[in-house]
Design a protein around this motif. Structure first.
Motif, PDB file in Angstrom:
ATOM      1  N   LEU A 209      69.880  31.656 -17.664  1.00  0.00           N
ATOM      2  CA  LEU A 209      69.206  32.594 -18.560  1.00  0.00           C
ATOM      3  C   LEU A 209      68.395  33.593 -17.742  1.00  0.00           C
ATOM      4  CD1 LEU A 209      67.938  30.167 -21.340  1.00  0.00           C
ATOM      5  CD2 LEU A 209      70.101  31.425 -21.233  1.00  0.00           C
ATOM      6  N   PRO A 210      68.071  34.740 -18.313  1.00  0.00           N
ATOM      7  CA  PRO A 210      67.265  35.712 -17.564  1.00  0.00           C
ATOM      8  C   PRO A 210      65.883  35.139 -17.238  1.00  0.00           C
ATOM      9  CG  PRO A 210      67.457  36.352 -19.870  1.00  0.00           C
ATOM     10  CD  PRO A 210      68.431  35.232 -19.661  1.00  0.00           C
ATOM     11  N   THR A 211      65.300  35.647 -16.173  1.00  0.00           N
ATOM     12  CA  THR A 211      63.992  35.158 -15.730  1.00  0.00           C
ATOM     13  C   THR A 211      62.892  35.788 -16.567  1.00  0.00           C
ATOM     14  OG1 THR A 211      64.807  34.907 -13.479  1.00  0.00           O
ATOM     15  CG2 THR A 211      62.421  34.967 -13.777  1.00  0.00           C
ATOM     16  N   GLY A 212      62.092  34.943 -17.201  1.00  0.00           N
ATOM     17  CA  GLY A 212      61.005  35.440 -18.021  1.00  0.00           C
ATOM     18  C   GLY A 212      59.748  35.714 -17.216  1.00  0.00           C
ATOM     19  N   CYS A 213      58.838  36.488 -17.791  1.00  0.00           N
ATOM     20  CA  CYS A 213      57.523  36.740 -17.190  1.00  0.00           C
ATOM     21  C   CYS A 213      56.566  35.653 -17.678  1.00  0.00           C
ATOM     22  CB  CYS A 213      57.004  38.109 -17.605  1.00  0.00           C
ATOM     23  SG  CYS A 213      58.064  39.480 -17.102  1.00  0.00           S
ATOM     24  N   ARG A 214      56.022  34.884 -16.761  1.00  0.00           N
ATOM     25  CA  ARG A 214      55.202  33.735 -17.136  1.00  0.00           C
ATOM     26  C   ARG A 214      53.716  34.065 -17.127  1.00  0.00           C
ATOM     27  NH1 ARG A 214      59.941  31.810 -16.198  1.00  0.00           N
ATOM     28  NH2 ARG A 214      60.494  29.907 -17.327  1.00  0.00           N
ATOM     29  N   GLN A 215      53.012  33.481 -18.125  1.00  0.00           N
ATOM     30  CA  GLN A 215      51.580  33.693 -18.284  1.00  0.00           C
ATOM     31  C   GLN A 215      51.258  35.193 -18.288  1.00  0.00           C
ATOM     32  OE1 GLN A 215      49.248  31.359 -19.010  1.00  0.00           O
ATOM     33  NE2 GLN A 215      51.024  29.997 -19.214  1.00  0.00           N
ATOM     34  N   ARG A 216      51.958  35.912 -19.154  1.00  0.00           N
ATOM     35  CA  ARG A 216      51.774  37.366 -19.238  1.00  0.00           C
ATOM     36  C   ARG A 216      50.583  37.688 -20.129  1.00  0.00           C
ATOM     37  NH1 ARG A 216      54.572  41.620 -22.432  1.00  0.00           N
ATOM     38  NH2 ARG A 216      54.267  43.587 -21.331  1.00  0.00           N
ATOM     39  N   ARG A 217      49.730  38.533 -19.604  1.00  0.00           N
ATOM     40  CA  ARG A 217      48.529  38.947 -20.343  1.00  0.00           C
ATOM     41  C   ARG A 217      48.849  40.207 -21.132  1.00  0.00           C
ATOM     42  NH1 ARG A 217      43.988  42.314 -19.654  1.00  0.00           N
ATOM     43  NH2 ARG A 217      41.991  41.368 -20.268  1.00  0.00           N
ATOM     44  N   ALA A 219      47.098  42.910 -23.702  1.00  0.00           N
ATOM     45  CA  ALA A 219      45.823  43.385 -24.241  1.00  0.00           C
ATOM     46  C   ALA A 219      46.076  44.239 -25.474  1.00  0.00           C
ATOM     47  CB  ALA A 219      45.073  44.185 -23.185  1.00  0.00           C
ATOM     48  N   GLY A 220      45.272  44.043 -26.465  1.00  0.00           N
ATOM     49  CA  GLY A 220      45.332  44.833 -27.687  1.00  0.00           C
ATOM     50  C   GLY A 220      43.995  44.725 -28.381  1.00  0.00           C
ATOM     51  N   HIS A 221      44.021  44.480 -29.695  1.00  0.00           N
ATOM     52  CA  HIS A 221      42.773  44.230 -30.416  1.00  0.00           C
ATOM     53  C   HIS A 221      42.064  43.014 -29.836  1.00  0.00           C
ATOM     54  CE1 HIS A 221      39.876  44.093 -33.650  1.00  0.00           C
ATOM     55  NE2 HIS A 221      40.224  42.850 -33.929  1.00  0.00           N
ATOM     56  N   ARG A 222      42.855  42.051 -29.357  1.00  0.00           N
ATOM     57  CA  ARG A 222      42.342  40.888 -28.648  1.00  0.00           C
ATOM     58  C   ARG A 222      43.369  40.511 -27.584  1.00  0.00           C
ATOM     59  NH1 ARG A 222      41.988  36.190 -33.008  1.00  0.00           N
ATOM     60  NH2 ARG A 222      41.319  35.033 -31.170  1.00  0.00           N
ATOM     61  N   VAL A 223      42.877  39.981 -26.472  1.00  0.00           N
ATOM     62  CA  VAL A 223      43.761  39.619 -25.359  1.00  0.00           C
ATOM     63  C   VAL A 223      44.493  38.326 -25.704  1.00  0.00           C
ATOM     64  CG1 VAL A 223      43.865  38.894 -22.947  1.00  0.00           C
ATOM     65  CG2 VAL A 223      42.347  40.762 -23.631  1.00  0.00           C
ATOM     66  N   ILE A 224      45.808  38.308 -25.491  1.00  0.00           N
ATOM     67  CA  ILE A 224      46.592  37.091 -25.685  1.00  0.00           C
ATOM     68  C   ILE A 224      47.382  36.807 -24.416  1.00  0.00           C
ATOM     69  CG2 ILE A 224      46.780  37.402 -28.185  1.00  0.00           C
ATOM     70  CD1 ILE A 224      49.658  38.362 -27.745  1.00  0.00           C
ATOM     71  N   TRP A 225      47.728  35.541 -24.233  1.00  0.00           N
ATOM     72  CA  TRP A 225      48.532  35.113 -23.101  1.00  0.00           C
ATOM     73  C   TRP A 225      49.846  34.549 -23.627  1.00  0.00           C
ATOM     74  CZ3 TRP A 225      47.125  35.921 -18.060  1.00  0.00           C
ATOM     75  CH2 TRP A 225      45.806  36.299 -17.842  1.00  0.00           C
ATOM     76  N   ILE A 226      50.952  34.993 -23.041  1.00  0.00           N
ATOM     77  CA  ILE A 226      52.278  34.554 -23.458  1.00  0.00           C
ATOM     78  C   ILE A 226      52.832  33.639 -22.387  1.00  0.00           C
ATOM     79  CG2 ILE A 226      54.591  35.309 -24.114  1.00  0.00           C
ATOM     80  CD1 ILE A 226      53.276  38.051 -24.770  1.00  0.00           C
ATOM     81  N   ASP A 227      53.269  32.440 -22.790  1.00  0.00           N
ATOM     82  CA  ASP A 227      53.777  31.477 -21.816  1.00  0.00           C
ATOM     83  C   ASP A 227      54.985  32.022 -21.070  1.00  0.00           C
ATOM     84  OD1 ASP A 227      51.807  29.651 -22.418  1.00  0.00           O
ATOM     85  OD2 ASP A 227      53.007  28.614 -23.928  1.00  0.00           O
ATOM     86  N   VAL A 228      56.007  32.448 -21.806  1.00  0.00           N
ATOM     87  CA  VAL A 228      57.215  33.040 -21.203  1.00  0.00           C
ATOM     88  C   VAL A 228      57.606  34.242 -22.047  1.00  0.00           C
ATOM     89  CG1 VAL A 228      59.545  32.644 -20.336  1.00  0.00           C
ATOM     90  CG2 VAL A 228      57.971  30.706 -20.553  1.00  0.00           C
ATOM     91  N   ASP A 229      57.661  35.405 -21.416  1.00  0.00           N
ATOM     92  CA  ASP A 229      57.943  36.634 -22.152  1.00  0.00           C
ATOM     93  C   ASP A 229      59.205  37.291 -21.591  1.00  0.00           C
ATOM     94  OD1 ASP A 229      57.656  38.705 -23.931  1.00  0.00           O
ATOM     95  OD2 ASP A 229      56.220  39.810 -22.702  1.00  0.00           O
ATOM     96  N   TYR A 230      60.091  37.723 -22.509  1.00  0.00           N
ATOM     97  CA  TYR A 230      61.276  38.497 -22.147  1.00  0.00           C
ATOM     98  C   TYR A 230      61.100  39.874 -22.780  1.00  0.00           C
ATOM     99  CZ  TYR A 230      63.044  33.789 -21.217  1.00  0.00           C
ATOM    100  OH  TYR A 230      63.200  32.511 -20.749  1.00  0.00           O
ATOM    101  N   PRO A 231      60.278  40.741 -22.177  1.00  0.00           N
ATOM    102  CA  PRO A 231      59.910  42.006 -22.841  1.00  0.00           C
ATOM    103  C   PRO A 231      61.086  42.922 -23.127  1.00  0.00           C
ATOM    104  CG  PRO A 231      59.206  41.989 -20.527  1.00  0.00           C
ATOM    105  CD  PRO A 231      59.638  40.602 -20.861  1.00  0.00           C
ATOM    106  N   GLU A 232      62.098  42.903 -22.259  1.00  0.00           N
ATOM    107  CA  GLU A 232      63.260  43.774 -22.476  1.00  0.00           C
ATOM    108  C   GLU A 232      63.993  43.408 -23.757  1.00  0.00           C
ATOM    109  OE1 GLU A 232      67.451  45.003 -20.224  1.00  0.00           O
ATOM    110  OE2 GLU A 232      65.950  43.760 -19.203  1.00  0.00           O
ATOM    111  N   HIS A 233      63.933  42.127 -24.137  1.00  0.00           N
ATOM    112  CA  HIS A 233      64.651  41.653 -25.324  1.00  0.00           C
ATOM    113  C   HIS A 233      63.695  41.316 -26.473  1.00  0.00           C
ATOM    114  CE1 HIS A 233      67.986  41.540 -22.553  1.00  0.00           C
ATOM    115  NE2 HIS A 233      67.324  40.701 -21.777  1.00  0.00           N
ATOM    116  N   ARG A 234      62.408  41.599 -26.273  1.00  0.00           N
ATOM    117  CA  ARG A 234      61.384  41.376 -27.306  1.00  0.00           C
ATOM    118  C   ARG A 234      61.427  39.936 -27.834  1.00  0.00           C
ATOM    119  NH1 ARG A 234      59.187  46.219 -28.571  1.00  0.00           N
ATOM    120  NH2 ARG A 234      58.297  45.560 -30.546  1.00  0.00           N
TER     121      ARG A 234
END
Length: 314
Positions: A209-217, A219-234
């Protein structure tokens, strides 16, 4: 003597007391009058009542003798590496000598490298955090237990992968060496728990599988942390352990998922039972969602009977 007692959390040895000028008669009187209490042979608490944890640690160190330090789970608890001190006190003494007699409630370890691995200033005396982690890894009965100690040290910001790797390199023998060396590379890439490590290895890498971005910060109205993010595929993958995902933590998770959906992101959520017992099933689900969101890669089978290739067929 008062300064010595204060520095040792109210505990003193007979040899220390005599060296400070306390006579044997005075020592005997303080014990008989119950102003002091015997903890181990030749070791006393200078107060009545139950002994706090740190006082019990000092008593074990003094009973074990010259050069002894707290180690293993005891040192881990003192440094905040774990939240449970365990049923016994662990101490390590220099390997050139042996402690005579059994010490109730204390387990004694021996190490020739102790002069290099003890912390120079902390009280009670103890091993350095990196050495404590490796001692616990060496005595771990299961690889998942060893993973937990390494990731806890990094997650709680008590050490770093580089410092742990340096300490590991100085050890001639240690159990689970190959696994820990690989794990330190993974932790450096952002995987902060055994659950995240398992997902990285057995779900993502094992199935191409594609490599995800881990512990991605984010920022918006409140800061959230994403365990594994695949931003290109939302697509976002949340890996829920037991801590932080009950009560208020569960509400924050739901709020985060709802906001992600509003922004057009899909969220897949897995726990220990999913990732540890059925990594192929998790990979199959992720592959389906990734393909539906534009991923053009081809997932691969990790073993005979793995269901992942079928999910990647168009």
């Amino acid at each position: 003597m008062d300064d010595l007692i204060a520095g040792q959390d109210g505990v003193i040895s007979r040899a220390q007391a005599v060296a400070c000028g306390l006579t044997e008669d005075t020592l005997t009187w303080r014990l008989r009058s119950r102003r002091w209490q015997r903890v181990h042979a030749g070791v006393y608490a200078t107060f009545s009542g139950p002994l706090p944890f740190r006082a019990r640690v000092w008593a074990a160190i003094l009973r074990a003798g010259s050069g002894a330090v707290a180690s293993h789970r005891t040192a881990a608890y003192l440094d905040g590496l774990c939240d449970d001190s365990g049923p016994v006190i662990h101490v390590t003494v220099p390997g050139r000598r042996r402690v005579r007699g059994k010490i109730d409630g204390v387990r004694v370890h021996y190490a020739a490298r102790l002069p290099r691995t003890r912390h120079p200033t902390k009280s009670p005396r103890r091993t350095r955090v990196e050495e404590t982690v490796l001692d616990l890894v060496d005595t771990a009965h299961h690889p998942r237990e060893a993973e937990g100690w390494v990731t806890a040290a990094c997650q709680r910001r008590l050490s770093t992968p580089k410092r742990l790797a340096d300490a590991l390199g100085r050890r001639k023998k240690i159990r689970w060496r190959g696994m820990v060396e690989a794990m330190l590379l993974d932790v450096a890439d952002g995987a902060h728990s055994p659950l995240e490590l398992r997902h990285l290895r057995r779900v993502e890498r094992a199935h191409g599988l594609p490599t995800g971005c881990r512990q991605r910060r984010v920022a918006g109205h409140r800061v959230i942390w994403i365990d594994v993010d695949y931003p290109e595929h939302r697509l976002r993958v949340e890996l829920d352990g037991r801590v932080g995902h009950t009560g208020e933590g569960r509400f924050r998770d739901r709020h985060r998922d709802n906001l992600a959906t509003i922004d057009g992101h899909a969220t897949l959520r897995y726990g220990h039972a999913d990732v540890f017992t059925d990594p192929c099933g998790v990979a199959a689900e992720q592959a389906r969602v990734l393909r539906s969101r534009g991923w053009t890669g081809t997932p691969r089978s990790c073993r005979p009977g793995c269901p992942v290739p079928a999910c990647g067929q168009t």
